[in-house]
Design a protein around this motif. Structure first.
Motif, PDB file in Angstrom:
ATOM      1  N   SER A   1       0.828  -1.200   0.000  1.00 30.58           N
ATOM      2  CA  SER A   1       0.000   0.000   0.000  1.00 30.58           C
ATOM      3  C   SER A   1       0.866   1.256   0.000  1.00 30.58           C
ATOM      4  CB  SER A   1      -0.916   0.022   1.231  1.00 30.58           C
ATOM      5  OG  SER A   1      -1.571   1.272   1.359  1.00 30.58           O
ATOM      6  N   PRO A   2       0.850   2.005  -1.111  1.00 26.37           N
ATOM      7  CA  PRO A   2       1.621   3.260  -1.135  1.00 26.37           C
ATOM      8  C   PRO A   2       1.188   4.233  -0.040  1.00 26.37           C
ATOM      9  CG  PRO A   2       0.910   2.642  -3.345  1.00 26.37           C
ATOM     10  CD  PRO A   2       0.197   1.728  -2.399  1.00 26.37           C
ATOM     11  N   LYS A   3      -0.109   4.311   0.223  1.00 24.40           N
ATOM     12  CA  LYS A   3      -0.602   5.226   1.248  1.00 24.40           C
ATOM     13  C   LYS A   3      -0.070   4.838   2.627  1.00 24.40           C
ATOM     14  CE  LYS A   3      -4.868   6.503  -1.153  1.00 24.40           C
ATOM     15  NZ  LYS A   3      -6.355   6.500  -1.105  1.00 24.40           N
ATOM     16  N   ALA A   4      -0.072   3.537   2.896  1.00 22.11           N
ATOM     17  CA  ALA A   4       0.428   3.076   4.191  1.00 22.11           C
ATOM     18  C   ALA A   4       1.921   3.355   4.320  1.00 22.11           C
ATOM     19  CB  ALA A   4       0.153   1.583   4.349  1.00 22.11           C
ATOM     20  N   LEU A   5       2.665   3.213   3.224  1.00 17.97           N
ATOM     21  CA  LEU A   5       4.104   3.441   3.278  1.00 17.97           C
ATOM     22  C   LEU A   5       4.417   4.917   3.528  1.00 17.97           C
ATOM     23  CD1 LEU A   5       6.535   1.595   3.109  1.00 17.97           C
ATOM     24  CD2 LEU A   5       6.748   2.144   0.691  1.00 17.97           C
ATOM     25  N   PHE A   6       3.633   5.801   2.908  1.00 14.94           N
ATOM     26  CA  PHE A   6       3.827   7.233   3.148  1.00 14.94           C
ATOM     27  C   PHE A   6       3.427   7.599   4.576  1.00 14.94           C
ATOM     28  CE2 PHE A   6       4.316   7.830  -1.415  1.00 14.94           C
ATOM     29  CZ  PHE A   6       5.196   8.896  -1.468  1.00 14.94           C
ATOM     30  N   ALA A   7       2.324   7.006   5.056  1.00 20.38           N
ATOM     31  CA  ALA A   7       1.909   7.269   6.435  1.00 20.38           C
ATOM     32  C   ALA A   7       2.966   6.780   7.415  1.00 20.38           C
ATOM     33  CB  ALA A   7       0.566   6.586   6.710  1.00 20.38           C
ATOM     34  N   PHE A   8       3.511   5.597   7.137  1.00 20.51           N
ATOM     35  CA  PHE A   8       4.557   5.073   8.012  1.00 20.51           C
ATOM     36  C   PHE A   8       5.782   5.976   7.995  1.00 20.51           C
ATOM     37  CE2 PHE A   8       8.610   2.760   8.136  1.00 20.51           C
ATOM     38  CZ  PHE A   8       8.598   2.364   9.456  1.00 20.51           C
ATOM     39  N   ALA A   9       6.208   6.420   6.808  1.00 18.44           N
ATOM     40  CA  ALA A   9       7.407   7.256   6.705  1.00 18.44           C
ATOM     41  C   ALA A   9       7.257   8.528   7.536  1.00 18.44           C
ATOM     42  CB  ALA A   9       7.681   7.602   5.244  1.00 18.44           C
ATOM     43  N   SER A  10       6.079   9.128   7.499  1.00 19.13           N
ATOM     44  CA  SER A  10       5.880  10.377   8.239  1.00 19.13           C
ATOM     45  C   SER A  10       5.850  10.126   9.747  1.00 19.13           C
ATOM     46  CB  SER A  10       4.597  11.068   7.785  1.00 19.13           C
ATOM     47  OG  SER A  10       3.472  10.241   8.010  1.00 19.13           O
ATOM     48  N   LEU A  11       5.130   9.086  10.184  1.00 18.03           N
ATOM     49  CA  LEU A  11       5.019   8.814  11.616  1.00 18.03           C
ATOM     50  C   LEU A  11       6.315   8.235  12.186  1.00 18.03           C
ATOM     51  CD1 LEU A  11       1.405   7.346  11.692  1.00 18.03           C
ATOM     52  CD2 LEU A  11       2.149   9.624  12.416  1.00 18.03           C
ATOM     53  N   TRP A  12       6.978   7.367  11.412  1.00 14.71           N
ATOM     54  CA  TRP A  12       8.256   6.814  11.857  1.00 14.71           C
ATOM     55  C   TRP A  12       9.304   7.920  11.967  1.00 14.71           C
ATOM     56  CZ3 TRP A  12      10.787   2.821  13.942  1.00 14.71           C
ATOM     57  CH2 TRP A  12      12.167   2.736  13.759  1.00 14.71           C
ATOM     58  N   GLY A  13       9.318   8.830  11.013  1.00 20.03           N
ATOM     59  CA  GLY A  13      10.253   9.939  11.069  1.00 20.03           C
ATOM     60  C   GLY A  13      10.041  10.785  12.318  1.00 20.03           C
ATOM     61  N   PHE A  14       8.783  11.045  12.656  1.00 21.45           N
ATOM     62  CA  PHE A  14       8.473  11.838  13.850  1.00 21.45           C
ATOM     63  C   PHE A  14       8.964  11.126  15.105  1.00 21.45           C
ATOM     64  CE2 PHE A  14       5.827  13.214  17.369  1.00 21.45           C
ATOM     65  CZ  PHE A  14       5.837  14.590  17.226  1.00 21.45           C
ATOM     66  N   GLY A  15       8.663   9.830  15.225  1.00 19.89           N
ATOM     67  CA  GLY A  15       9.031   9.094  16.429  1.00 19.89           C
ATOM     68  C   GLY A  15      10.513   8.813  16.542  1.00 19.89           C
ATOM     69  N   SER A  16      11.120   8.291  15.475  1.00 18.50           N
ATOM     70  CA  SER A  16      12.548   7.950  15.537  1.00 18.50           C
ATOM     71  C   SER A  16      13.415   9.200  15.603  1.00 18.50           C
ATOM     72  CB  SER A  16      12.942   7.094  14.330  1.00 18.50           C
ATOM     73  OG  SER A  16      12.764   7.800  13.109  1.00 18.50           O
ATOM     74  N   GLY A  17      12.987  10.265  14.934  1.00 16.56           N
ATOM     75  CA  GLY A  17      13.724  11.525  15.027  1.00 16.56           C
ATOM     76  C   GLY A  17      13.742  12.060  16.440  1.00 16.56           C
ATOM     77  N   SER A  18      12.643  11.872  17.148  1.00 13.44           N
ATOM     78  CA  SER A  18      12.586  12.275  18.551  1.00 13.44           C
ATOM     79  C   SER A  18      13.622  11.531  19.373  1.00 13.44           C
ATOM     80  CB  SER A  18      11.187  11.989  19.120  1.00 13.44           C
ATOM     81  OG  SER A  18      10.186  12.675  18.402  1.00 13.44           O
ATOM     82  N   CYS A  19      13.753  10.234  19.111  1.00 11.28           N
ATOM     83  CA  CYS A  19      14.700   9.420  19.880  1.00 11.28           C
ATOM     84  C   CYS A  19      16.129   9.907  19.690  1.00 11.28           C
ATOM     85  CB  CYS A  19      14.587   7.955  19.460  1.00 11.28           C
ATOM     86  SG  CYS A  19      12.976   7.212  19.845  1.00 11.28           S
ATOM     87  N   LEU A  20      16.483  10.298  18.463  1.00  7.54           N
ATOM     88  CA  LEU A  20      17.841  10.762  18.206  1.00  7.54           C
ATOM     89  C   LEU A  20      18.186  12.019  18.991  1.00  7.54           C
ATOM     90  CD1 LEU A  20      18.576  10.248  14.394  1.00  7.54           C
ATOM     91  CD2 LEU A  20      19.630   9.109  16.347  1.00  7.54           C
ATOM     92  N   SER A  21      17.204  12.877  19.216  1.00  6.94           N
ATOM     93  CA  SER A  21      17.480  14.093  19.976  1.00  6.94           C
ATOM     94  C   SER A  21      17.381  13.860  21.477  1.00  6.94           C
ATOM     95  CB  SER A  21      16.507  15.208  19.571  1.00  6.94           C
ATOM     96  OG  SER A  21      15.172  14.864  19.912  1.00  6.94           O
ATOM     97  N   LEU A  22      16.627  12.850  21.904  1.00  7.02           N
ATOM     98  CA  LEU A  22      16.434  12.615  23.330  1.00  7.02           C
ATOM     99  C   LEU A  22      17.564  11.810  23.958  1.00  7.02           C
ATOM    100  CD1 LEU A  22      12.616  11.847  23.273  1.00  7.02           C
ATOM    101  CD2 LEU A  22      13.707  13.827  24.342  1.00  7.02           C
ATOM    102  N   VAL A  23      18.132  10.870  23.212  1.00  3.82           N
ATOM    103  CA  VAL A  23      19.193  10.030  23.790  1.00  3.82           C
ATOM    104  C   VAL A  23      20.399  10.863  24.249  1.00  3.82           C
ATOM    105  CG1 VAL A  23      20.899   8.245  23.271  1.00  3.82           C
ATOM    106  CG2 VAL A  23      18.506   7.890  22.665  1.00  3.82           C
TER     107      VAL A  23
END
Length: 411
Positions: free
Chosen positions: A309-331
């Protein structure tokens, strides 16, 4: 501002801005590495497997982290001023040399070795500077500094997507190199101007500039390091293989490039929001929450729908970026809770060196799994590492003094 001895003290946020500019060419390029890998697979290195090319990226990622165990103590002892010139030269030279690469061993030496060494010096310098300049607002400072990486993660794929078809590999790299040169020159100036505000550790003389294993005496540091190693495995694997993953399930290469920009763009907001929140609810509280969010997103979108699903992949990319990006700044902010301010570079460098093994194996192992078992099994593997990371961060928070699942206490 003016200090008590009459000397003018410059705003430390100038140093955060300089750190953010440096991180465009290091962490920002690392977030965009999937664009380079997918281009090489279709052009100069088309006779090699995904896992073979992944070892180039893995060496780059390994060295950019493992050498932090040397760069961190050097920053603690000598300060940030002496290392700005090496960081500038090494992190900029990469792009001009890479423009001339044509063979596998060229890329291994240039991108893998030169890029890794330059990335280690520049990224450790930048994050250490932001962490050392602040104590009470460390989360916000590191979040804004690492937002520079997100800017690079958005801009670099879009730039290369536009220049590759028009100018080819060599001039695309040179154009990127000139842009990075300007940014790093400004970043160097900003860091030099605030360098006198960074505390030094000279208690042991020149031995203060040597790597040390004293950090592992802290259980909180150990659990934080394990958690970071696991989430780094997922982040390097997903971010590096996302274009290859997208192409393997039938999406165009242009769509794959846009996915990386979407991921990096959302990580920009994640890093700033999480960094600010950490100063109010506690760095470890924010880290556990955001890392768990990343695992849930992976389980809900990437594993079941990412291969169809292209829509699911785009949704995942946006939400994963938000969450994993947070981890990089918090660690990095969490690491600051395990040590004195003057030892921050040593502790950060030690943690980065340990987690470097994740960077080394993430893309080659993920690429091998993608070739052998398909996208769904690969996504499941990254989900497992994200869940393990959340568990380890929870134990780190507990060891620091918090109740196991009670997040009302700011930690």
């Amino acid at each position: 501002m003016d200090s008590s001895d009459g000397k003018r003290t410059r705003n430390p946020w100038l140093g955060v801005f300089g750190a953010a500019l440096f991180l465009i060419s290091t962490h920002g390029f690392a977030q965009s590495i999937g664009v380079v890998q997918s281009y090489l697979e279709l052009n100069q290195l088309q006779d090699y497997q995904t896992s073979d090319i992944g070892w180039i990226i893995g060496l780059y990622s390994l060295l950019s982290l493992v050498l932090g165990i040397i760069a961190g103590p050097l920053i603690d002892y000598f300060g940030i001023r002496p290392l700005t010139a090496p960081a500038l030269v090494l992190s900029t030279l990469l792009y001009f040399v890479m423009a001339e690469c044509t063979n596998y061993w060229h890329f291994m030496l240039c991108l893998g070795v030169l890029g890794g060494v330059g990335g280690a010096v520049a990224s450790t310098l930048a994050i250490s500077a932001a962490g050392k300049l602040f104590v009470e607002r460390r989360g916000t400072a590191i979040g804004f500094a690492l937002a520079g990486a997100s800017v690079g993660g958005v801009a670099i794929p879009l730039l290369l997507n536009a220049t590759f078809p028009r100018f080819g590999w060599a001039w695309s790299m040179r154009i990127l190199g000139f842009i990075i040169l300007v940014l790093n020159l400004i970043g160097s100036l900003c860091l030099v101007l605030v360098s006198d505000q960074v505390p030094l550790n000279t208690d042991l003389g020149i031995r203060s500039a040597a790597p040390s294993l004293e950090a592992f005496g802290s259980g909180t540091f150990c659990f934080t390091t394990v958690g970071f190693a696991l989430i780094e495995l997922a982040m390097f694997g997903i971010n590096g293989l996302l274009p290859t993953f997208a192409v393997s399930v039938g999406f165009s290469l242009q769509t794959a490039y846009v996915l990386l920009s979407v991921l990096a763009g959302s990580s920009f907001f994640g890093r700033i929001v999480a960094g600010v929140a950490a100063d109010y609810i506690g760095s470890f509280n924010a880290l556990v929450i955001m890392n768990t969010f990343s695992a849930v997103v992976t389980a809900a979108l990437y594993v079941p729908f990412g291969d169809r699903s292209p829509k699911a992949l785009f949704a995942f990319a946006s939400l994963w970026g938000f969450g994993s990006g947070s981890c990089l700044s918090l660690v990095p902010a969490c690491v600051g809770k395990t040590c004195d301010r003057k030892d921050y570079g040593r502790y950060l460098g030690t943690m980065l060196s340990v987690t470097s093994i994740s960077a080394l194996i993430a893309i080659p192992a993920g690429g091998e799994m993608l070739d052998r078992f398909g996208p769904r099994a690969t996504a499941g593997f990254f989900l497992a590492t994200a869940v393990g990371s959340s568990i380890s961060f929870t134990f780190a928070r507990w060891r620091l003094g918090g109740k196991f699942l009670n997040f009302t206490q700011a930690i």
